[in-house]
Design a protein around this motif. Structure first.
Motif, PDB file in Angstrom:
ATOM      1  N   ARG A  84       0.836  -1.207   0.000  1.00 46.89           N
ATOM      2  CA  ARG A  84       0.000   0.000   0.000  1.00 46.89           C
ATOM      3  C   ARG A  84       0.867   1.253   0.000  1.00 46.89           C
ATOM      4  NH1 ARG A  84      -1.800   3.682   3.626  1.00 46.89           N
ATOM      5  NH2 ARG A  84      -3.859   4.575   3.234  1.00 46.89           N
ATOM      6  N   VAL A 104       2.420   1.791  -3.401  1.00 43.69           N
ATOM      7  CA  VAL A 104       1.449   2.292  -4.387  1.00 43.69           C
ATOM      8  C   VAL A 104       1.203   3.787  -4.191  1.00 43.69           C
ATOM      9  CG1 VAL A 104      -0.977   2.169  -5.107  1.00 43.69           C
ATOM     10  CG2 VAL A 104       0.325   0.079  -4.739  1.00 43.69           C
ATOM     11  N   ALA A 114      -5.267   2.283  -1.528  1.00 42.47           N
ATOM     12  CA  ALA A 114      -4.640   1.467  -2.569  1.00 42.47           C
ATOM     13  C   ALA A 114      -5.751   0.564  -3.096  1.00 42.47           C
ATOM     14  CB  ALA A 114      -3.480   0.661  -2.007  1.00 42.47           C
ATOM     15  N   ARG A 137       0.994  -6.123  -7.537  1.00 48.02           N
ATOM     16  CA  ARG A 137       1.291  -4.685  -7.564  1.00 48.02           C
ATOM     17  C   ARG A 137       0.717  -4.002  -8.807  1.00 48.02           C
ATOM     18  NH1 ARG A 137       1.517  -0.168  -8.294  1.00 48.02           N
ATOM     19  NH2 ARG A 137       3.049   1.382  -7.735  1.00 48.02           N
ATOM     20  N   SER A 138       0.725  -4.693  -9.942  1.00 44.21           N
ATOM     21  CA  SER A 138       0.229  -4.090 -11.180  1.00 44.21           C
ATOM     22  C   SER A 138      -1.297  -3.956 -11.189  1.00 44.21           C
ATOM     23  CB  SER A 138       0.682  -4.913 -12.390  1.00 44.21           C
ATOM     24  OG  SER A 138       0.113  -6.205 -12.337  1.00 44.21           O
ATOM     25  N   LEU A 175      -2.944  -2.555  -8.664  1.00 45.05           N
ATOM     26  CA  LEU A 175      -3.265  -1.543  -7.656  1.00 45.05           C
ATOM     27  C   LEU A 175      -3.090  -0.139  -8.195  1.00 45.05           C
ATOM     28  CD1 LEU A 175      -1.522  -3.237  -4.620  1.00 45.05           C
ATOM     29  CD2 LEU A 175      -3.972  -3.050  -5.005  1.00 45.05           C
ATOM     30  N   GLN A 176      -3.950   0.749  -7.711  1.00 42.25           N
ATOM     31  CA  GLN A 176      -3.857   2.164  -8.070  1.00 42.25           C
ATOM     32  C   GLN A 176      -4.198   3.001  -6.841  1.00 42.25           C
ATOM     33  OE1 GLN A 176      -6.805   3.136 -11.008  1.00 42.25           O
ATOM     34  NE2 GLN A 176      -8.480   2.244  -9.836  1.00 42.25           N
ATOM     35  N   CYS A 177      -3.803   4.239  -6.868  1.00 40.47           N
ATOM     36  CA  CYS A 177      -4.054   5.152  -5.760  1.00 40.47           C
ATOM     37  C   CYS A 177      -5.340   5.927  -6.045  1.00 40.47           C
ATOM     38  CB  CYS A 177      -2.877   6.117  -5.617  1.00 40.47           C
ATOM     39  SG  CYS A 177      -3.099   7.349  -4.325  1.00 40.47           S
TER      40      CYS A 177
END
Length: 108
Positions: free
Chosen positions: A44, A47, A69, A85-86, A88-90
């Motif tokens: 998190r 990100v 996240a 990880r790919s 996830l976005q903020c």
């Protein structure tokens, strides 16, 4: 005089070992505990930092506690997708709790 039976719950002494109540949704959705892991907390933070603490949708610049996240593709309990990880976005809490949730409900 007749002694009355105690009513209600019994009080426990301070410092006694009392169980913490578990919310029913935590019993049903076991993946919710993943949010409490060190692995998730590090992911998190990564990100949010990579996005420079800026919401991908509205551009809101905020502090860590105001941002989420977010999983681009809902994980639905898939551990690999949850920690990808790919995926996830903020997002700011407003975008995440409003627009994004409505979109996910439409596709589910």
């Amino acid at each position: 005089m007749k002694q009355l039976a105690p009513r209600g719950r019994q009080l426990k002494a301070r410092g006694s070992n009392t169980a913490v109540p578990v919310r029913s949704r935590d019993r049903i959705d076991t993946w919710r505990k993943w949010y409490k892991t060190a692995e998730w907390q590090a992911l998190r933070s990564d990100v949010l930092l990579a996005a420079l603490f800026t919401c991908c949708r509205c551009g809101f610049l905020g502090e860590s506690r105001e941002l989420v996240a977010d999983h681009v593709q809902p994980h639905r309990g898939d551990r690999d997708l949850f920690f990808d990880r790919s995926n996830l976005q903020c997002l700011c809490a407003t975008c995440h709790n409003g627009d994004k949730q409505r979109e996910e409900r439409r596709t589910f």
